[in-house]
Design an enzyme around this catalytic site. Sequence first.
Site, short mmCIF file in Angstrom:
data_model
loop_
_atom_site.label_atom_id
_atom_site.label_comp_id
_atom_site.label_asym_id
_atom_site.label_seq_id
_atom_site.Cartn_x
_atom_site.Cartn_y
_atom_site.Cartn_z
N LYS A 139 33.63 44.39 43.53
CA LYS A 139 34.76 45.24 43.10
C LYS A 139 34.82 45.32 41.58
O LYS A 139 34.89 46.40 41.01
CB LYS A 139 36.10 44.68 43.63
CG LYS A 139 36.19 44.63 45.15
CD LYS A 139 37.55 44.13 45.61
CE LYS A 139 37.87 42.70 45.23
NZ LYS A 139 36.97 41.68 45.80
N ARG A 195 47.00 43.41 47.87
CA ARG A 195 46.18 42.45 48.59
C ARG A 195 46.81 41.98 49.89
O ARG A 195 46.29 41.11 50.56
CB ARG A 195 45.99 41.25 47.69
CG ARG A 195 44.57 40.81 47.61
CD ARG A 195 44.58 39.66 46.66
NE ARG A 195 43.37 38.99 46.57
CZ ARG A 195 42.44 39.24 45.66
NH1 ARG A 195 42.56 40.24 44.82
NH2 ARG A 195 41.39 38.50 45.61
N ARG A 244 27.39 33.89 40.43
CA ARG A 244 28.18 34.66 39.46
C ARG A 244 28.50 33.83 38.20
O ARG A 244 28.81 32.65 38.28
CB ARG A 244 29.51 35.12 40.07
CG ARG A 244 30.43 35.71 39.00
CD ARG A 244 31.60 36.46 39.55
NE ARG A 244 32.34 35.71 40.53
CZ ARG A 244 33.18 36.28 41.37
NH1 ARG A 244 33.37 37.58 41.34
NH2 ARG A 244 33.83 35.54 42.25
N ARG A 290 33.46 30.57 37.62
CA ARG A 290 34.90 30.54 37.90
C ARG A 290 35.26 29.30 38.73
O ARG A 290 34.54 28.93 39.64
CB ARG A 290 35.30 31.81 38.67
CG ARG A 290 35.73 32.93 37.76
CD ARG A 290 35.88 34.25 38.47
NE ARG A 290 36.63 34.22 39.72
CZ ARG A 290 36.87 35.30 40.46
NH1 ARG A 290 36.43 36.48 40.08
NH2 ARG A 290 37.55 35.20 41.58
N ARG A 345 39.10 31.79 50.50
CA ARG A 345 39.31 33.15 50.02
C ARG A 345 38.86 34.19 51.05
O ARG A 345 39.50 35.22 51.23
CB ARG A 345 38.58 33.36 48.68
CG ARG A 345 39.33 32.72 47.52
CD ARG A 345 38.45 32.54 46.30
NE ARG A 345 37.88 33.77 45.82
CZ ARG A 345 36.78 33.84 45.05
NH1 ARG A 345 36.17 32.72 44.68
NH2 ARG A 345 36.33 34.99 44.64
P1 AP5 Z 1 32.04 40.90 41.40
O1 AP5 Z 1 31.98 42.30 40.90
O2 AP5 Z 1 32.51 39.83 40.49
O3 AP5 Z 1 32.79 40.85 42.83
P2 AP5 Z 1 34.33 41.02 43.20
O4 AP5 Z 1 34.40 41.86 44.43
O5 AP5 Z 1 35.11 41.48 42.01
O6 AP5 Z 1 34.65 39.54 43.61
P3 AP5 Z 1 35.87 38.58 43.19
O7 AP5 Z 1 35.46 37.20 43.60
O8 AP5 Z 1 36.28 38.83 41.78
O9 AP5 Z 1 36.96 39.06 44.16
P4 AP5 Z 1 38.22 38.31 44.53
O10 AP5 Z 1 38.97 39.38 45.20
O11 AP5 Z 1 37.96 37.07 45.31
O12 AP5 Z 1 38.79 37.76 43.13
P5 AP5 Z 1 39.96 38.24 42.15
O13 AP5 Z 1 39.58 37.93 40.79
O14 AP5 Z 1 40.42 39.59 42.51
O15 AP5 Z 1 30.54 40.54 41.91
C1 AP5 Z 1 30.23 39.27 42.43
C2 AP5 Z 1 28.83 38.85 41.95
O16 AP5 Z 1 27.86 39.68 42.55
C3 AP5 Z 1 28.61 38.98 40.44
O17 AP5 Z 1 27.84 37.90 39.98
C4 AP5 Z 1 27.84 40.30 40.28
O18 AP5 Z 1 26.99 40.29 39.16
C5 AP5 Z 1 27.06 40.35 41.59
N1 AP5 Z 1 26.87 41.71 42.10
C6 AP5 Z 1 27.77 42.73 42.10
N2 AP5 Z 1 27.24 43.82 42.68
C7 AP5 Z 1 25.98 43.48 43.08
C8 AP5 Z 1 24.92 44.18 43.74
N3 AP5 Z 1 25.06 45.45 44.11
N4 AP5 Z 1 23.78 43.50 44.00
C9 AP5 Z 1 23.63 42.21 43.60
N5 AP5 Z 1 24.59 41.49 42.97
C10 AP5 Z 1 25.74 42.13 42.70
O19 AP5 Z 1 41.12 37.23 42.61
C11 AP5 Z 1 41.03 35.86 42.35
C12 AP5 Z 1 42.31 35.15 42.79
O20 AP5 Z 1 43.43 35.66 42.04
C13 AP5 Z 1 42.72 35.36 44.26
O21 AP5 Z 1 42.06 34.44 45.11
C14 AP5 Z 1 44.24 35.10 44.18
O22 AP5 Z 1 44.52 33.74 44.10
C15 AP5 Z 1 44.60 35.74 42.84
N6 AP5 Z 1 44.99 37.14 43.00
C16 AP5 Z 1 44.37 38.22 42.45
N7 AP5 Z 1 44.99 39.36 42.80
C17 AP5 Z 1 46.03 39.00 43.61
C18 AP5 Z 1 47.03 39.72 44.30
N8 AP5 Z 1 47.09 41.05 44.27
N9 AP5 Z 1 47.94 39.01 45.01
C19 AP5 Z 1 47.92 37.67 45.03
N10 AP5 Z 1 46.99 36.93 44.42
C20 AP5 Z 1 46.05 37.58 43.70
MG MG Z 2 36.56 40.62 40.76
#
Ligand code: AP5
Ligand code: MG
Length: 217
Positions: A13, A88, A127, A161, A172
């Site tokens: 994402k 979410r 990552r 992270r 997660r």
């Molecule tokens: P990346 O782009 O980082 O993936 P992502 O989908 O953004 O994954 P996240 O882990 O960031 O999602 P998340 O939803 O768990 O975390 P968030 O920060 O939102 O890509 C992943 C890896 O793959 C990278 O190394 C990249 O280089 C590689 N990659 C990408 N595309 C590729 C491809 N095509 N081929 C190969 N490799 C590739 O949330 C974290 C925490 O914050 C949550 O757990 C929660 O506690 C809190 N939080 C955030 N938002 C909320 C909310 N709305 N409500 C409540 N809590 C929240």
């Molecule tokens: Mg992300």
Amino acid sequence: MRIVLVGPPGAGKGTQATRLAEKLRIPHISTGDLFRANISRQTELGKLAKSYMDAGNLVPDEVTIAMAKDRMEQPDAEGGFLLDGFPRNVSQAEALDELLQTEGIKLDAVLDLEAPEDEVVKRIAGRRVCRKDSAHVFHVTYSPPKQEGVCDTCGGELYQRDDDSESTVRTRLEVYHTQTEPIIDYYRAQGLVVTISAMGPVDEVTGRALEALKSAE
Ligand code: AP5
Ligand code: MG
């Protein structure tokens, strides 16, 4: 355009949001990045969020919705935005609908990134993100930085992270299935969901996303 990105942790994402936001000239709003920025500034919000994030659970709706609303009301988001990681759960989706209704605006699309679990686990395991800005994302094998441990974009230090440990990732993924996936049906009922495969090279996925969004315009 006003777009919501949805998909399991590690689907890409953040990676896609950076590229799409640039192409579509709209701000990339990631609640995860906003929380991490608060954690590194050691704000009260950051301290609260960290305990939930490290356990792999959602940060409570009240603070999350207030933070997202505040960001969406910044002047740069007037003409559109790309939401990454928000909403979410269904109550956040309802809160967003209320906010949009008050402003007299609508979402254009909900882009659903699909990737199998074994792939997202591999993506998360390798990552590395930038300490200065966690929107700068790399992968040790799939998208390595030019210099190991250093961010190509800003020279910041790359780190793993805290919530990317194996046990937290398991939680997660579970939280995604039980709490986040239901928003796909919620938005399907509004005719907003476009689903694409997040597999293959990053640029190919971006192309697929732009193509899918065209049909949603
Ligand atoms: P990346 O782009 O980082 O993936 P992502 O989908 O953004 O994954 P996240 O882990 O960031 O999602 P998340 O939803 O768990 O975390 P968030 O920060 O939102 O890509 C992943 C890896 O793959 C990278 O190394 C990249 O280089 C590689 N990659 C990408 N595309 C590729 C491809 N095509 N081929 C190969 N490799 C590739 O949330 C974290 C925490 O914050 C949550 O757990 C929660 O506690 C809190 N939080 C955030 N938002 C909320 C909310 N709305 N409500 C409540 N809590 C929240
Ligand atoms: Mg992300």
